[in-house]
Scaffold this motif. Structure first.
Motif, PDB file in Angstrom:
ATOM      1  N   ARG A 173      41.521 -45.013 -62.406  1.00 15.95           N
ATOM      2  CA  ARG A 173      42.546 -45.560 -63.169  1.00 15.95           C
ATOM      3  C   ARG A 173      43.174 -46.766 -62.497  1.00 15.95           C
ATOM      4  O   ARG A 173      43.777 -47.749 -62.962  1.00 15.95           O
ATOM      5  CB  ARG A 173      43.656 -44.624 -62.941  1.00 15.95           C
ATOM      6  CG  ARG A 173      44.494 -44.361 -61.879  1.00 15.95           C
ATOM      7  CD  ARG A 173      45.269 -43.161 -61.928  1.00 15.95           C
ATOM      8  NE  ARG A 173      46.050 -42.845 -60.703  1.00 15.95           N
ATOM      9  CZ  ARG A 173      45.469 -42.259 -59.585  1.00 15.95           C
ATOM     10  NH1 ARG A 173      44.238 -41.733 -59.444  1.00 15.95           N
ATOM     11  NH2 ARG A 173      46.390 -42.189 -58.487  1.00 15.95           N
TER      12      ARG A 173
ATOM     13  N   ARG B 198      34.254 -41.350 -65.977  1.00 14.75           N
ATOM     14  CA  ARG B 198      35.157 -40.489 -65.981  1.00 14.75           C
ATOM     15  C   ARG B 198      35.014 -39.186 -66.400  1.00 14.75           C
ATOM     16  O   ARG B 198      35.552 -38.128 -65.684  1.00 14.75           O
ATOM     17  CB  ARG B 198      36.358 -41.006 -66.715  1.00 14.75           C
ATOM     18  CG  ARG B 198      37.755 -40.354 -66.499  1.00 14.75           C
ATOM     19  CD  ARG B 198      38.903 -40.994 -67.233  1.00 14.75           C
ATOM     20  NE  ARG B 198      38.566 -40.889 -68.736  1.00 14.75           N
ATOM     21  CZ  ARG B 198      39.461 -41.120 -69.549  1.00 14.75           C
ATOM     22  NH1 ARG B 198      40.776 -41.823 -69.138  1.00 14.75           N
ATOM     23  NH2 ARG B 198      39.508 -41.154 -71.080  1.00 14.75           N
TER      24      ARG B 198
ATOM     25  N   ASP C 185      42.547 -39.332 -63.066  1.00 12.23           N
ATOM     26  CA  ASP C 185      41.512 -40.254 -63.268  1.00 12.23           C
ATOM     27  C   ASP C 185      41.249 -40.977 -61.968  1.00 12.23           C
ATOM     28  O   ASP C 185      41.941 -41.740 -61.359  1.00 12.23           O
ATOM     29  CB  ASP C 185      42.096 -41.162 -64.245  1.00 12.23           C
ATOM     30  CG  ASP C 185      40.983 -42.314 -64.814  1.00 12.23           C
ATOM     31  OD1 ASP C 185      39.894 -42.076 -64.015  1.00 12.23           O
ATOM     32  OD2 ASP C 185      41.259 -43.134 -65.568  1.00 12.23           O
TER      33      ASP C 185
END
Length: 525
Positions: free
Chosen positions: A179, A198, A176
């Motif tokens: 993140r 994302r 990700d």
């Protein structure tokens, strides 16, 4: 004990007391100084050897107690994995004003009090002068903020109007990319678009020679100020233009606060936001720029120039973090300002400034913040106290030094310094050309939104709009109007307005002369 009192930063022991908590004290009478007290031990302590032995025991016990507490806090910090940052010294934004009860309570009908505060303003007016500013060179800037220059390249893609570049992406398909973004952790607006970012991220990676690249962008223009001057309304209208995109949140405050780890001034210092986290805020617009670029290229159509804007109303004036990170040892004027770093990476950037009668701006600023027991009398007292503090600073320091004095800015009950527009604009003009800064007035915008928006469109070199689209942009209701809860307070007291007009008048005169526009005198209001 020998006690020495002086203005902050002017003591011979400056380097020593900078590391200690600073206490603000209001001197008796109207002359107010920001002072600290230095305590030095005499050669001999009264009371003889017994007192000295007792003193040593007390100091030893205090040291052991402090050491135990420190170890406990450090252990708790490590075990809990707290990411907010451990402050071993008091937060610079948690200064406390100590004053004698009733010292600044004003009798609004008293001729003596009125004459005194008028004298304070007159003393300030006599010191309205500006010294030349030394602009740091690129080597100094890189030394201070190497991480910025290691990420942002010196040149951008030539076939895109907005400043963008391709950055190689080394992450795999399961990681990700957002993140660890600190804006994601603290901003609700960023979390609102997080899932889309994302999911769309991998579809917008550019493959070339077996490697993956992501399009990175900076803003083409910045709305840099001032607070309570209509920047929200300008932002809301401008983002309706089909060629304009903004960050995923209106005010990132990265250049002035987040890169130093400041989330809210009252919460001290947290982990600094890296420049990569700031660039993530432009990904939504970067995706659109890349879609248009690749789509237009494949279809042989003329390219559509999408530009990105950033609208942090603190960018023009807020340099309060400098003393904790860029202290040059003089304790006087900041050696680096926000605009120095922006110019170093974006010398061709454009800036929009929206100003307002500084007297009305200050009152609106007071009404905006969530303080209890607001009243026109309370506002008057806060103005009077702030003027005294400002005058006290000017007795020892230059105008620029006082405007950028972090301790003073945090001590004043109202933000007088934000309305000193000419000080900030002059400093911005030390690095940027005049034609890169568009200065507007809220009063003109409120009277004729169509005219001001056309000025903005021309300044940003945006394409023409249909009449229907232009009507949507110019005729929508104003944004961020005064809340009903504070409307009942009515206007400020006439005496307060008169005092503030006298205070801001010489600054407005210099601004009108600089901009060659007498409307910035605000005499009609």
């Amino acid at each position: 004990m020998d006690c020495k009192c002086g203005l902050l930063g002017d003591s011979e022991e400056e380097e020593d007391y900078k590391k200690r908590p600073r206490v603000l004290s209001l001197a008796k009478g109207w002359m107010t100084l920001l002072s600290v007290t230095e305590v030095s031990w005499g050669k001999q302590w009264p009371g003889g050897p017994w007192t000295l032995r007792a003193l040593r025991k007390v100091r030893l016990c205090s040291f052991l107690f402090g050491l135990t507490v420190t170890i406990f806090i450090m252990a708790s910090y490590i075990l809990t994995g707290d990411k907010k940052g451990l402050l071993l010294t008091p937060s610079p934004f948690q200064l406390r004003l100590i004053a004698e009860p009733g010292l600044n309570t004003l009798n609004l009908s008293s001729d003596k009090d009125y004459a005194t505060i008028k004298e304070v303003v007159q003393n300030i007016v006599t010191k309205v002068e500006f010294s030349p500013r030394k602009v740091p060179d690129l080597t100094e800037l890189k030394k201070r903020e190497l991480h910025i220059f290691s990420i942002i390249p010196q040149k951008f893609l030539s076939h895109i109007k907005n400043p963008c570049w391709y950055e190689e992406y080394s992450g795999n398909g399961t990681v990700d990319p957002y993140r660890a973004n600190l804006y994601f952790l603290y901003s609700r607006r960023f979390r609102a678009v997080y899932e889309y970012l994302r999911s769309a991220f991998r579809h917008h990676l550019y493959n070339h020679a077996g490697r993956k690249y992501r399009l990175r962008c900076l803003p083409y223009f910045y709305i840099i100020g001032q607070p309570k001057c209509g920047t929200t309304d300008l932002y809301d209208r401008l983002r309706l233009h089909p060629e304009v995109q903004f960050t995923t949140m209106k005010e990132p405050h990265w250049w002035t606060r987040k890169r130093f780890g400041i989330i809210r001034l009252s919460q001290g210092l947290h982990n600094p936001y890296p420049v990569k986290d700031y660039l993530d805020l432009f990904d939504l617009a970067a995706f659109q720029i890349q879609d248009h670029r690749l789509g237009n290229k494949s279809q042989g159509q003329s390219k559509r120039d999408i530009i990105i804007g950033e609208a942090s109303a603190s960018t023009m004036w807020d340099n309060n973090a400098w003393v904790y990170f860029y202290d040059n040892g003089t304790g006087s004027e900041p050696p680096f300002l926000v605009q120095d770093f922006i110019h170093a990476v974006q010398p061709d950037a454009k800036f929009i400034v929206m100003l307002r009668d500084p007297v009305e701006r200050l009152y609106s600023d007071y009404l905006y913040f969530g303080m209890a027991n607001k009243s026109v009398e309370d506002f008057h007292e806060r103005v009077s106290e702030s003027l005294q503090l400002f005058e006290g600073c000017l007795t020892e320091r230059s105008m620029r030094s006082c405007v950028y004095n972090t301790t003073l800015n945090n001590a004043m009950p109202v933000r007088l310094q934000v309305g000193l527009y000419v000080v900030y604009i002059l400093d911005w003009l030390t690095v940027f050309n005049r034609n890169q800064i568009l200065v507007l007035r809220l009063e003109d915008h409120a009277a004729n939104r169509t005219q001001t928006m056309h000025m903005v469109f021309d300044f940003l070199q945006l394409g023409p709009l249909s009449q229907q689209k232009e009507a949507v942009i110019t005729k929508s209701p104003a944004s961020n109007t005064r809340r009903p809860a504070v409307r009942n307070l009515g206007p400020m007291l006439p005496i307060t307005k008169e005092i503030l007009q006298s205070f801001y008048q010489p600054f407005n005169q210099k601004l009108a002369k600089l901009l060659r526009d007498d409307s910035f005198l605000w005499t009609e209001t």
